[in-house]
Design a protein around this motif. Sequence first.
Motif, PDB file in Angstrom:
ATOM      1  N   PRO A 228      -4.466  -2.510   3.532  1.00  0.00           N
ATOM      2  CA  PRO A 228      -3.687  -1.479   2.819  1.00  0.00           C
ATOM      3  C   PRO A 228      -2.686  -1.903   2.052  1.00  0.00           C
ATOM      4  O   PRO A 228      -2.337  -3.217   2.010  1.00  0.00           O
ATOM      5  CB  PRO A 228      -3.135  -0.812   4.054  1.00  0.00           C
ATOM      6  CG  PRO A 228      -2.967  -1.802   5.058  1.00  0.00           C
ATOM      7  CD  PRO A 228      -4.020  -2.964   4.967  1.00  0.00           C
ATOM      8  N   MET A 229      -2.652  -1.033   0.822  1.00  0.00           N
ATOM      9  CA  MET A 229      -1.652  -1.572   0.012  1.00  0.00           C
ATOM     10  C   MET A 229      -0.955  -0.137  -0.498  1.00  0.00           C
ATOM     11  O   MET A 229      -1.426   0.918  -0.211  1.00  0.00           O
ATOM     12  CB  MET A 229      -2.201  -2.196  -1.420  1.00  0.00           C
ATOM     13  CG  MET A 229      -3.043  -1.398  -2.152  1.00  0.00           C
ATOM     14  SD  MET A 229      -3.744  -2.199  -3.760  1.00  0.00           S
ATOM     15  CE  MET A 229      -5.282  -3.110  -2.917  1.00  0.00           C
ATOM     16  N   GLY A 230       0.179  -0.143  -1.178  1.00  0.00           N
ATOM     17  CA  GLY A 230       0.831   1.220  -1.753  1.00  0.00           C
ATOM     18  C   GLY A 230      -0.066   1.843  -2.654  1.00  0.00           C
ATOM     19  O   GLY A 230      -0.779   1.136  -3.368  1.00  0.00           O
ATOM     20  N   PHE A 231       0.034   3.020  -2.825  1.00  0.00           N
ATOM     21  CA  PHE A 231      -0.812   3.845  -3.821  1.00  0.00           C
ATOM     22  C   PHE A 231      -0.830   3.337  -4.813  1.00  0.00           C
ATOM     23  O   PHE A 231      -1.366   3.341  -5.812  1.00  0.00           O
ATOM     24  CB  PHE A 231      -0.507   5.419  -3.272  1.00  0.00           C
ATOM     25  CG  PHE A 231      -1.787   6.175  -4.273  1.00  0.00           C
ATOM     26  CD1 PHE A 231      -2.988   5.992  -3.746  1.00  0.00           C
ATOM     27  CD2 PHE A 231      -1.498   7.075  -4.984  1.00  0.00           C
ATOM     28  CE1 PHE A 231      -3.999   6.740  -4.415  1.00  0.00           C
ATOM     29  CE2 PHE A 231      -2.167   7.938  -5.582  1.00  0.00           C
ATOM     30  CZ  PHE A 231      -3.571   7.709  -5.397  1.00  0.00           C
ATOM     31  N   ASP A 232       0.648   3.431  -5.741  1.00  0.00           N
ATOM     32  CA  ASP A 232       0.696   2.957  -6.948  1.00  0.00           C
ATOM     33  C   ASP A 232       0.257   1.587  -7.121  1.00  0.00           C
ATOM     34  O   ASP A 232      -0.261   1.195  -8.331  1.00  0.00           O
ATOM     35  CB  ASP A 232       2.430   2.913  -7.185  1.00  0.00           C
ATOM     36  CG  ASP A 232       2.859   4.272  -7.468  1.00  0.00           C
ATOM     37  OD1 ASP A 232       2.143   5.267  -7.705  1.00  0.00           O
ATOM     38  OD2 ASP A 232       4.118   4.408  -7.123  1.00  0.00           O
ATOM     39  N   GLU A 233       0.195   0.516  -6.239  1.00  0.00           N
ATOM     40  CA  GLU A 233      -0.003  -0.650  -6.344  1.00  0.00           C
ATOM     41  C   GLU A 233      -1.778  -0.746  -6.441  1.00  0.00           C
ATOM     42  O   GLU A 233      -2.084  -1.333  -7.092  1.00  0.00           O
ATOM     43  CB  GLU A 233       0.274  -1.738  -5.045  1.00  0.00           C
ATOM     44  CG  GLU A 233      -0.403  -3.145  -5.279  1.00  0.00           C
ATOM     45  CD  GLU A 233      -0.099  -3.924  -3.708  1.00  0.00           C
ATOM     46  OE1 GLU A 233      -0.467  -5.147  -3.954  1.00  0.00           O
ATOM     47  OE2 GLU A 233       0.530  -3.436  -3.189  1.00  0.00           O
ATOM     48  N   TYR A 234      -2.297   0.182  -5.556  1.00  0.00           N
ATOM     49  CA  TYR A 234      -3.848   0.252  -5.384  1.00  0.00           C
ATOM     50  C   TYR A 234      -4.238   0.959  -7.095  1.00  0.00           C
ATOM     51  O   TYR A 234      -5.290   0.373  -7.576  1.00  0.00           O
ATOM     52  CB  TYR A 234      -4.095   1.414  -4.638  1.00  0.00           C
ATOM     53  CG  TYR A 234      -5.551   1.678  -4.855  1.00  0.00           C
ATOM     54  CD1 TYR A 234      -6.855   0.728  -4.455  1.00  0.00           C
ATOM     55  CD2 TYR A 234      -5.911   2.897  -5.435  1.00  0.00           C
ATOM     56  CE1 TYR A 234      -7.922   1.269  -5.038  1.00  0.00           C
ATOM     57  CE2 TYR A 234      -7.493   3.125  -5.806  1.00  0.00           C
ATOM     58  CZ  TYR A 234      -8.319   2.341  -5.373  1.00  0.00           C
ATOM     59  OH  TYR A 234      -9.763   2.361  -5.777  1.00  0.00           O
ATOM     60  N   LEU A 235      -3.339   2.047  -7.422  1.00  0.00           N
ATOM     61  CA  LEU A 235      -3.753   2.438  -8.760  1.00  0.00           C
ATOM     62  C   LEU A 235      -3.867   1.594 -10.010  1.00  0.00           C
ATOM     63  O   LEU A 235      -4.451   1.679 -10.910  1.00  0.00           O
ATOM     64  CB  LEU A 235      -3.009   3.787  -9.008  1.00  0.00           C
ATOM     65  CG  LEU A 235      -3.240   4.757  -8.182  1.00  0.00           C
ATOM     66  CD1 LEU A 235      -2.418   6.003  -8.526  1.00  0.00           C
ATOM     67  CD2 LEU A 235      -4.498   5.532  -8.458  1.00  0.00           C
ATOM     68  N   ALA A 236      -2.954   0.527  -9.915  1.00  0.00           N
ATOM     69  CA  ALA A 236      -2.580  -0.435 -10.922  1.00  0.00           C
ATOM     70  C   ALA A 236      -3.902  -1.451 -10.895  1.00  0.00           C
ATOM     71  O   ALA A 236      -4.460  -1.705 -11.934  1.00  0.00           O
ATOM     72  CB  ALA A 236      -1.442  -1.111 -10.796  1.00  0.00           C
TER      73      ALA A 236
END
Length: 269
Positions: A228-236
């Motif tokens: 898992p990673m934060g959603f903003d980190e994933y979108l980046a």
Amino acid sequence: MTLPTPPSEPSTDDGLCVPVSLGSTRLIWLNQPKRRNALSPDLRGALKDLLQQAMQDDTVRAIVICGVQGNFSAGGDLSTMKGISSVAGRERMNDAADLMRVMVQGPKPIVAAVEGWCVGAGMSLAAACDIVVAAPGAKFSLPFGKLGLIPDLGSLHTLTARIGMGRTKWLAFTRRTIDAQIAMTWGAVEDIAEEGATLAHALALAEEIAAGAPLTISYTKQLLARLPMGFDEYLAAERDTQAILYTSEDFDEGIDSFFEKRPAVFHGK
């Protein structure tokens, strides 16, 4: 499909894992039949080396792991553990971690063809594969508690990602065995093959995967390995990955084949 002949019983450690090239699929046999393919340090080392070779081979697009003589793996080789020191134990676990990193973080998809016993470290090994195909009679369990150990080879991470926290705890705490149907219902298994057709099913699935765009599959696997990673980190990460793929020859081929109404032929470039 003509299935490859299983390897003969190994006379040296060199035969504990046996690779077979089948077009764009690399089949790797776990080959320690007298111990039901127990994962000795030597077998794990051989498997890691073969997987690294396959990950780096441009002709390989998918990997299948299968055990000989009707069993995937009965777990760790207990004969190599008795009297082990803390220092030696740490080294053993470091080596196991190297294998898991290759499997989970490597760029190419791995399909497990599971027959018979898939228990202990054997279940951990299957959980680290991307897709698990099981025979109807396959058996799964995490009986580490019978030995006073925790589930290892990353299984508390990989298996929890597959089946959830509660079911992983249930398996680890009760040490019970589940069958292939329950394993599929829970998410530890993706497909159940017809009786006697597990390897054929897994190889056909690997061929289907191998026909896809290699860069797409590789980046998808590696992005999922970062969760898992934060959603903003994933979108980046998604943005950066897609930006690279927009410039690939495979994307051009995918677009052209769509408008020309023909099957795409991808080269991983």
